[in-house]
Scaffold this motif. Structure first.
Motif, short mmCIF file in Angstrom:
data_model
loop_
_atom_site.label_atom_id
_atom_site.label_comp_id
_atom_site.label_asym_id
_atom_site.label_seq_id
_atom_site.Cartn_x
_atom_site.Cartn_y
_atom_site.Cartn_z
N THR A 55 0.84 -1.19 0.00
CA THR A 55 0.00 0.00 0.00
C THR A 55 0.88 1.24 0.00
OG1 THR A 55 -1.91 1.06 1.05
CG2 THR A 55 -0.26 0.16 2.51
N VAL A 56 0.31 2.29 -0.56
CA VAL A 56 0.95 3.60 -0.56
C VAL A 56 -0.05 4.58 0.00
CG1 VAL A 56 1.93 5.43 -1.98
CG2 VAL A 56 2.33 3.04 -2.59
N VAL A 57 0.31 5.24 1.07
CA VAL A 57 -0.56 6.25 1.64
C VAL A 57 0.03 7.62 1.31
CG1 VAL A 57 -1.68 7.11 3.73
CG2 VAL A 57 -1.26 4.66 3.46
N GLY A 58 1.26 7.82 1.69
CA GLY A 58 1.98 9.00 1.27
C GLY A 58 1.68 10.30 2.00
N LEU A 59 1.00 10.22 3.12
CA LEU A 59 0.69 11.45 3.84
C LEU A 59 1.48 11.60 5.14
CD1 LEU A 59 -3.19 11.46 3.38
CD2 LEU A 59 -1.50 12.82 2.13
N GLU A 60 1.97 10.51 5.68
CA GLU A 60 2.59 10.55 7.00
C GLU A 60 3.97 11.20 6.99
OE1 GLU A 60 2.90 7.05 5.49
OE2 GLU A 60 0.79 7.38 5.32
N VAL A 61 4.77 10.89 5.98
CA VAL A 61 6.12 11.42 5.88
C VAL A 61 6.29 11.93 4.45
CG1 VAL A 61 8.59 10.85 6.00
CG2 VAL A 61 6.99 9.75 7.58
N PRO A 62 6.79 13.15 4.26
CA PRO A 62 6.93 13.70 2.91
C PRO A 62 8.15 13.11 2.18
CG PRO A 62 7.71 15.30 4.49
CD PRO A 62 7.16 14.14 5.28
N TYR A 68 -8.42 -7.09 5.53
CA TYR A 68 -8.58 -6.35 6.78
C TYR A 68 -7.29 -6.24 7.57
CZ TYR A 68 -13.33 -7.15 5.34
OH TYR A 68 -14.46 -7.20 4.59
N ASP A 69 -6.31 -7.06 7.23
CA ASP A 69 -5.02 -7.00 7.91
C ASP A 69 -4.24 -5.74 7.55
OD1 ASP A 69 -5.53 -9.43 9.11
OD2 ASP A 69 -4.48 -10.58 7.57
N MET A 70 -4.70 -5.01 6.53
CA MET A 70 -4.00 -3.80 6.09
C MET A 70 -4.65 -2.52 6.59
SD MET A 70 -2.81 -4.88 2.27
CE MET A 70 -1.89 -3.39 2.04
N GLU A 71 -5.59 -2.64 7.51
CA GLU A 71 -6.29 -1.45 8.02
C GLU A 71 -5.39 -0.70 9.00
OE1 GLU A 71 -10.18 -2.18 9.54
OE2 GLU A 71 -10.85 -3.10 7.66
#
Length: 130
Positions: free
Chosen positions: A83-90, A103-106
Motif C-alpha cells: 500500500t501507498v498512503v503518502g501522507l505521514e512522511v513527505p 482487513y489486515d492492512m487497516e
C-alpha cells in the motif's frame, strides 16, 4: 530540511534495516499493523511516489519485490500486501504488510507492540533471506 526517512538512511535515526543498496532502503515499521510490516523508500528525497522518475519507480517496485519475498520466507502469511498512503512522511515510500485478509492492512486497527529485541531479531531473520 531532511525528512525522517532521510535521517534514517543517513544513520542519524536508528532503524531495523532489512535491505539496502545504492538507491533504496528497507526497514521495519516501528508502529506496525502486522509483524513484518516493512517500509521501502528511495534514498533520494522525493515527496510523492508518482513524482519519482519512471525508472526509479520501476526499480523501487523491483527492490520491494525482493524484500517482500524475504518477508514471506520468515513471516507466516498468505501474501504480502502493498500500500501507498503518502501522507505521514513527505518522502515516497511503500508499505509491505504480511496479510491473510484485506482487513489486515487497516491502519486504523491497534498496532503491534514489539520489544527492541523482537524488532532486531525479526529484522535480522528477514534480512537473511534478501
Amino acid at each position: 530540511m531532511s525528512t525522517l526517512f532521510t535521517k534514517i538512511v543517513q544513520g542519524e535515526i536508528p532503524s531495523y534495516k532489512i535491505a539496502e543498496d545504492d538507491r533504496f532502503y528497507a526497514f521495519l515499521d516501528i508502529n506496525p499493523v502486522a509483524i513484518g510490516h516493512t517500509l521501502v523508500i528511495p534514498k533520494e528525497e522525493i515527496d510523492y511516489l508518482f513524482d519519482l522518475p519512471d525508472d526509479l519507480l520501476g526499480d523501487l517496485m523491483a527492490f520491494s519485490k525482493k524484500v517482500a519475498t524475504a518477508i514471506e520466507k520468515e513471516v507466516d502469511c498468505k501474501r504480502i500486501g502493498i500500500t501507498v498512503v503518502g501522507l505521514e512522511v513527505p518522502h515516497a515510500h511503500v508499505h509491505l504488510i504480511p496479510i491473510d485478509s484485506i482487513y489486515d492492512m487497516e491502519f486504523s486497527k491497534p498496532r503491534i507492540n514489539l520489544t527492541e529485541e523482537e524488532f532486531s531479531d525479526l529484522a535480522t531473520r528477514i534480512a537473511g533471506h534478501v
